[in-house]
Design a protein around this motif. Sequence first.
Motif, PDB file in Angstrom:
ATOM      1  N   ASP A 271       0.830  -1.209   0.000  1.00 18.59           N
ATOM      2  CA  ASP A 271       0.000   0.000   0.000  1.00 18.59           C
ATOM      3  C   ASP A 271       0.868   1.263   0.000  1.00 18.59           C
ATOM      4  O   ASP A 271       0.571   2.238  -0.700  1.00 18.59           O
ATOM      5  N   LEU A 272       1.949   1.244   0.790  1.00 21.34           N
ATOM      6  CA  LEU A 272       2.855   2.395   0.821  1.00 21.34           C
ATOM      7  C   LEU A 272       3.502   2.619  -0.552  1.00 21.34           C
ATOM      8  O   LEU A 272       3.622   3.751  -1.025  1.00 21.34           O
ATOM      9  N   GLU A 273       3.933   1.528  -1.169  1.00 18.76           N
ATOM     10  CA  GLU A 273       4.547   1.628  -2.494  1.00 18.76           C
ATOM     11  C   GLU A 273       3.530   2.142  -3.522  1.00 18.76           C
ATOM     12  O   GLU A 273       3.855   2.983  -4.366  1.00 18.76           O
ATOM     13  N   LYS A 274       2.292   1.626  -3.434  1.00 19.59           N
ATOM     14  CA  LYS A 274       1.242   2.105  -4.341  1.00 19.59           C
ATOM     15  C   LYS A 274       0.990   3.587  -4.127  1.00 19.59           C
ATOM     16  O   LYS A 274       0.802   4.348  -5.069  1.00 19.59           O
ATOM     17  N   GLY A 275       0.976   4.016  -2.858  1.00 19.91           N
ATOM     18  CA  GLY A 275       0.767   5.427  -2.543  1.00 19.91           C
ATOM     19  C   GLY A 275       1.862   6.290  -3.139  1.00 19.91           C
ATOM     20  O   GLY A 275       1.590   7.360  -3.696  1.00 19.91           O
ATOM     21  N   ASP A 276       3.121   5.818  -3.041  1.00 18.43           N
ATOM     22  CA  ASP A 276       4.238   6.566  -3.631  1.00 18.43           C
ATOM     23  C   ASP A 276       4.083   6.656  -5.148  1.00 18.43           C
ATOM     24  O   ASP A 276       4.305   7.712  -5.746  1.00 18.43           O
ATOM     25  N   MET A 277       3.686   5.533  -5.775  1.00 20.13           N
ATOM     26  CA  MET A 277       3.490   5.533  -7.233  1.00 20.13           C
ATOM     27  C   MET A 277       2.332   6.458  -7.609  1.00 20.13           C
ATOM     28  O   MET A 277       2.417   7.202  -8.590  1.00 20.13           O
ATOM     29  N   ASN A 278       1.270   6.424  -6.830  1.00 19.18           N
ATOM     30  CA  ASN A 278       0.126   7.291  -7.111  1.00 19.18           C
ATOM     31  C   ASN A 278       0.508   8.759  -6.995  1.00 19.18           C
ATOM     32  O   ASN A 278       0.070   9.589  -7.787  1.00 19.18           O
ATOM     33  N   GLU A 279       1.348   9.089  -5.996  1.00 19.12           N
ATOM     34  CA  GLU A 279       1.812  10.466  -5.859  1.00 19.12           C
ATOM     35  C   GLU A 279       2.598  10.895  -7.099  1.00 19.12           C
ATOM     36  O   GLU A 279       2.438  12.000  -7.601  1.00 19.12           O
TER      37      GLU A 279
END
Length: 111
Positions: A20-28
Amino acid sequence: MTSDSIVCIPKHIVIKVIQDLEKGDMNEKQVEILNENLIIKDNYISKQDSVIKTQTEKVKSFESSVMAQNDVNDVNLKTIENLNLTIKKQNKKIKGWKIIVVALLVGIAIK
């Protein structure tokens, strides 16, 4: 008591949190890239709007010029028409004078 304590979290939950953290970084990053694209496209649209406005003003100017030329053309056509009428009147006068001159010459020749 210390603020450091050990918490046991199941491995599948830790993996999920990391994902989820990695997805959040990618989404940012995606949002950042999309915002940059929006700025670029906004600038492009602004330039196009400017070009359209300039061309619209030129069209209006050309239309005004054409209207003015049409007005001049109308005046010129009326002038030509008036001159043609004047020429016809002058030709009638000349024809009348020719008849008088011919009659006088014939009269002189007969005497």
